[in-house]
Design a protein around this motif. Sequence first.
Motif, PDB file in Angstrom:
ATOM      1  N   ASP A 113       0.836  -1.203   0.000  1.00 54.18           N
ATOM      2  CA  ASP A 113       0.000   0.000   0.000  1.00 54.18           C
ATOM      3  C   ASP A 113       0.868   1.249   0.000  1.00 54.18           C
ATOM      4  OD1 ASP A 113      -2.146   1.935   0.755  1.00 54.18           O
ATOM      5  OD2 ASP A 113      -1.171   1.816   2.713  1.00 54.18           O
TER       6      ASP A 113
ATOM      7  N   LEU B 150      -4.918   2.174  -0.061  1.00 56.47           N
ATOM      8  CA  LEU B 150      -6.035   1.831   0.821  1.00 56.47           C
ATOM      9  C   LEU B 150      -6.994   3.000   1.031  1.00 56.47           C
ATOM     10  CD1 LEU B 150      -4.168  -0.254   3.564  1.00 56.47           C
ATOM     11  CD2 LEU B 150      -5.613  -1.109   1.704  1.00 56.47           C
TER      12      LEU B 150
ATOM     13  N   ALA C 167       2.433  -1.738   4.313  1.00 58.22           N
ATOM     14  CA  ALA C 167       1.798  -0.443   4.044  1.00 58.22           C
ATOM     15  C   ALA C 167       2.754   0.663   4.450  1.00 58.22           C
ATOM     16  CB  ALA C 167       0.478  -0.307   4.803  1.00 58.22           C
TER      17      ALA C 167
END
Length: 321
Positions: free
Chosen positions: A92, A122, A142
């Motif tokens: 992400d 996201l 992420a």
Amino acid sequence: MDTEAVRSFVRAAELGQLGQAADELGVTQQAVSKRIAALEREVGVRLFARTARGVEPTLDGQAFLPHARSIVAGADRAVASVRPGSRALRIDVLGFRSAQAVLLRAYWRTRPPGTDLDVVTLRAADPRVAAAAVRAGEVDAAFRTVTDPAALPPDVRMAHAFSSPLQLLVGPRHPLAGARAVTPERLRPHRIWVPGIAAGSEWSEFYDQLADAFGLRVDAAGPHFGDEALLDTLADSADVATLVGARDRYVWPAAHGLRRIPVVDPVLAYPISLLLPRTAPHPELRGLLDHFAGVDPLPDDVWLPSWPTVTPRRPGRGGAG
């Protein structure tokens, strides 16, 4: 349908011996016999006939065999698709023009041809949402910072990726447009507009600390209509400026005449972290962090926020922490 029973049937049909199939599958001959008997009950027909030399498929078994092979092959492909190192790294980023995406692409270009990488956003301002996605396996990692260590799930860790120096971005009529570099002190009289600062986000805390440290006017007043609208506003304004990462990619019409100006004495840097699982992370993540260790280090004269979970990397200190 029990795929191991189907696998036992396929190997027994191909080898003609239950004992040989059992040896290959690492189980007892009795286990293979029970699996095949259960499979025959499920499909409602006899699949094997006994012979002096072992077993051979019945007519129904011969009809079932090619489909059984497909079932086994499909099961093997399904397992391989989630085996570490066999599937694409899913990561992400905050945006596709961010420094995160720029350096991620640079890393991907160093990898062998055919290396898979799935880059997603996201769309979550709260870093705890990203941490939950890592914990649930929705993404392998992420680019987020959880500034409160107590809010980080115990099975998710945070590694420092790199720090992004900030630049002032202004239009051609701004008083600082002709400067080759500016200090935070020179920014005090000017409005720094950063639309889209979301409450509870890591960048909200970053700009709060930055404003307090240097007495700056940082505001997010008004709706955020996207980067293009922000660039249009800067091009038309004689008093609005913004801060951008030195590696962030922005593209504007030549007529805008925007200037990117380094901030120095000290350099203002945004630390970027990577959230990843504590156990069994995707094997590609090690190489990614090693790649980030080669990013240009920060100078000695640098300002960073007071996040205790982020340790800036200095010249001569590789790795990520």
